[in-house]
Design a protein around this motif. Structure first.
Motif, mmCIF file in Angstrom:
data_model
loop_
_atom_site.group_PDB
_atom_site.id
_atom_site.type_symbol
_atom_site.label_atom_id
_atom_site.label_comp_id
_atom_site.label_asym_id
_atom_site.label_seq_id
_atom_site.Cartn_x
_atom_site.Cartn_y
_atom_site.Cartn_z
ATOM 1 N N GLU A 158 -1.438 61.417 34.255
ATOM 2 C CA GLU A 158 -0.703 60.250 33.750
ATOM 3 C C GLU A 158 -0.976 59.016 34.611
ATOM 4 O OE1 GLU A 158 0.755 60.207 30.938
ATOM 5 O OE2 GLU A 158 0.467 62.356 30.604
ATOM 6 N N LEU A 162 -2.427 55.491 33.342
ATOM 7 C CA LEU A 162 -1.779 54.226 33.686
ATOM 8 C C LEU A 162 -2.771 53.251 34.325
ATOM 9 C CD1 LEU A 162 0.794 52.525 33.958
ATOM 10 C CD2 LEU A 162 1.189 53.626 36.175
ATOM 11 N N ARG A 165 -4.734 51.779 31.545
ATOM 12 C CA ARG A 165 -3.931 50.818 30.792
ATOM 13 C C ARG A 165 -3.802 49.499 31.569
ATOM 14 N NH1 ARG A 165 -4.943 53.844 27.406
ATOM 15 N NH2 ARG A 165 -3.553 55.142 26.113
ATOM 16 N N GLN A 225 0.043 45.263 26.503
ATOM 17 C CA GLN A 225 1.231 45.207 27.354
ATOM 18 C C GLN A 225 2.235 46.282 26.942
ATOM 19 O OE1 GLN A 225 1.836 42.733 29.988
ATOM 20 N NE2 GLN A 225 3.297 44.382 30.451
ATOM 21 N N THR A 226 2.378 46.490 25.634
ATOM 22 C CA THR A 226 3.291 47.528 25.148
ATOM 23 C C THR A 226 2.836 48.914 25.597
ATOM 24 O OG1 THR A 226 3.847 46.185 23.210
ATOM 25 C CG2 THR A 226 4.347 48.540 23.099
ATOM 26 N N GLU A 227 1.535 49.196 25.465
ATOM 27 C CA GLU A 227 0.998 50.489 25.892
ATOM 28 C C GLU A 227 1.141 50.678 27.402
ATOM 29 O OE1 GLU A 227 -2.997 50.682 24.555
ATOM 30 O OE2 GLU A 227 -2.472 50.863 22.419
ATOM 31 N N ASP A 229 3.429 49.289 29.380
ATOM 32 C CA ASP A 229 4.844 49.504 29.709
ATOM 33 C C ASP A 229 5.281 50.925 29.363
ATOM 34 O OD1 ASP A 229 4.968 46.894 30.562
ATOM 35 O OD2 ASP A 229 5.791 46.114 28.664
ATOM 36 N N ARG A 230 4.802 51.412 28.209
ATOM 37 C CA ARG A 230 5.168 52.771 27.801
ATOM 38 C C ARG A 230 4.609 53.794 28.794
ATOM 39 N NH1 ARG A 230 2.679 52.934 23.320
ATOM 40 N NH2 ARG A 230 4.368 52.051 22.058
ATOM 41 N N GLN A 231 3.340 53.626 29.179
ATOM 42 C CA GLN A 231 2.722 54.567 30.124
ATOM 43 C C GLN A 231 3.351 54.456 31.511
ATOM 44 O OE1 GLN A 231 0.596 56.931 29.345
ATOM 45 N NE2 GLN A 231 0.660 57.659 31.471
ATOM 46 N N GLU A 233 6.451 53.784 32.126
ATOM 47 C CA GLU A 233 7.732 54.478 32.062
ATOM 48 C C GLU A 233 7.542 55.990 32.139
ATOM 49 O OE1 GLU A 233 11.853 54.945 31.811
ATOM 50 O OE2 GLU A 233 10.568 53.218 32.287
ATOM 51 N N VAL A 234 6.530 56.507 31.436
ATOM 52 C CA VAL A 234 6.245 57.952 31.491
ATOM 53 C C VAL A 234 5.894 58.367 32.913
ATOM 54 C CG1 VAL A 234 4.657 59.755 30.718
ATOM 55 C CG2 VAL A 234 5.543 58.086 29.071
ATOM 56 N N THR A 235 5.018 57.600 33.544
ATOM 57 C CA THR A 235 4.606 57.921 34.910
ATOM 58 C C THR A 235 5.772 57.822 35.879
ATOM 59 O OG1 THR A 235 2.424 57.005 34.366
ATOM 60 C CG2 THR A 235 2.897 57.418 36.684
#
Length: 403
Positions: A158, A162, A165, A225-227, A229-231, A233-235
């Motif tokens: 992950e 990130l 990304r 930016q959306t991708e 931010d999502r990654q 948060e997962v990390t």
């Protein structure tokens, strides 16, 4: 086939563009999106956890199995998903040799009987060692390996996503910046007093073209930016899970300490039982100071053993020795009144500081040299020590006898 080739070419292009951007960031030629301080702390904590877990795992394996070739063999069996063959411990092998030697020398002889008793104790020590290794491997090593081969691999995967990304986000920011700069330049070029209208038409077309590029770049930036931010948060959730990993490893560490304590307690009890069995032979060697083997330098003082292992009550006994007057036996308790024998004295180096319990004992300082000797009727765990005009009983386990 065409689709695969196109996808391969596209992936290769993305890889090279990311590599180029990463290199430019390292050289300070490109801007980089910085993560917040909390996220950076989580990354540093995760890296530290991984590094120290690897070191603890490797050193625990060395502790449980000092033989490098045996460790490699166990590693290969584990990777091949095959059962590790049972291996005889060093204590069990020594017990086997002692038993065979006793049968050869004669099990009825004093030496043969002693070999059999010591060999049986070594066999029990080897079995206890086997149980300890098995328990430590399941309760301590396995959770550490599971973290490194499971959770940490997921975190690493992950984090890599990130990173990609972030590189994509920075690339979109760079494209948007260039598009806006080109749009501003194209808008400034037209001159309404230009005598050649054709240049104005071309400039206006270029301005409109760059305006479209700016809109596309802004759209791509929003998606990227959306991708990102999502990654992120997962990390972040995975990195915060390191706290749970520490709690789990703490529980496993307690189990490891408990197993090790039980193992050493068993060994201590087995050796006490053996010492009691061989106690009747100790009187044969009491008066011979030269036959007393020096204790190992790494031996722990009785105070440490008593703090961690079950205490065994002992009753001091002054035996009556045939042919020796009672006054001599009683003089053992009054070392200040006895005189050293004409022969049999030895030099000894003190291993640990020792505080005298009463006036009959001699206080010791680590690394000092004293003269020691034994008297008939003394407890074999004690000697008479002399330092100048001072004299008193000293424990054998605190000394290294010198030749």
């Amino acid at each position: 086939m065409d689709f695969n080739v196109k996808k391969l070419a596209s992936d290769a292009g993305v890889f090279f563009s990311r590599a180029m951007q990463f290199t430019e960031e390292k050289l300070g030629q490109a801007e980089k999106t910085e993560l917040d301080a909390h996220f950076e702390n989580l990354l540093a904590r995760a890296d530290s956890t991984k590094n120290w877990t690897e070191k603890i795992l490797r050193q625990t394996e060395v502790l449980l199995q000092p033989n490098p070739s045996a460790r490699v063999e166990e590693f290969l069996y584990e990777k091949l998903d095959r059962k590790v063959p049972s291996r005889v411990t060093n204590g069990e092998l020594l017990a086997q040799y002692m038993t065979e030697a006793a049968n050869d020398f004669g099990p009825g002889t004093p030496y043969g009987k002693t070999l059999i008793k010591v060999g049986e104790t070594q066999r029990r020590l080897g079995a206890a060692e086997r149980d300890f290794i098995h328990s430590a491997s399941i309760n301590f090593l396995t959770p550490l390996r599971n973290f490194l081969e499971g959770d940490w691999r997921t975190i690493t995967k992950e984090r890599r996503i990130l990173q990609n990304r972030r590189l994509d986000l920075d690339a979109c920011k760079a494209r948007l910046k260039k598009a806006k700069a080109a749009e501003a330049k194209a808008a400034a070029v037209p001159d309404f007093q230009e005598t050649r209208p054709r240049n104005y038409v071309l400039s206006a077309s270029a301005s409109a073209l760059w305006s479209d590029e700016v809109e596309k770049a802004e759209h791509e930036l929003r998606l990227t930016q959306t991708e990102f931010d999502r990654q992120a948060e997962v990390t972040r959730l995975l990195l915060e899970g390191i706290s749970s990993t520490h709690v789990n490893h703490l529980r496993c560490l307690h189990e490891f300490v408990e197993s090790q304590t039980n193992y050493y307690a068993q060994c201590y009890q087995y050796m006490l039982d053996l010492q009691k069995q061989l106690g009747r032979f100790s009187g044969t060697f009491v008066g011979n100071a030269e036959s007393t083997s020096p204790p190992p330098a790494a031996a722990s003082p009785p105070a440490v053993a008593a703090a961690t292992l079950p205490a065994v009550p002992t009753i001091p006994v002054v035996p009556t020795i045939v042919g020796v007057p009672n006054t001599v036996a009683e003089s053992v308790l009054n070392p200040n009144e006895v005189k050293p024998p004409a022969s049999g004295t030895r030099k000894a180096r003190v291993l640990y500081d020792y505080e005298a319990a009463d006036s009959t004992e001699l206080a010791l300082l680590a690394d000092e040299m004293i003269t020691v000797y034994s008297l008939p009727g003394m407890d074999p765990d004690w000697l008479i020590g002399e330092r100048g005009n001072q004299k008193g009983k000293v424990p054998v386990t605190y000394l290294e006898l010198l030749s």
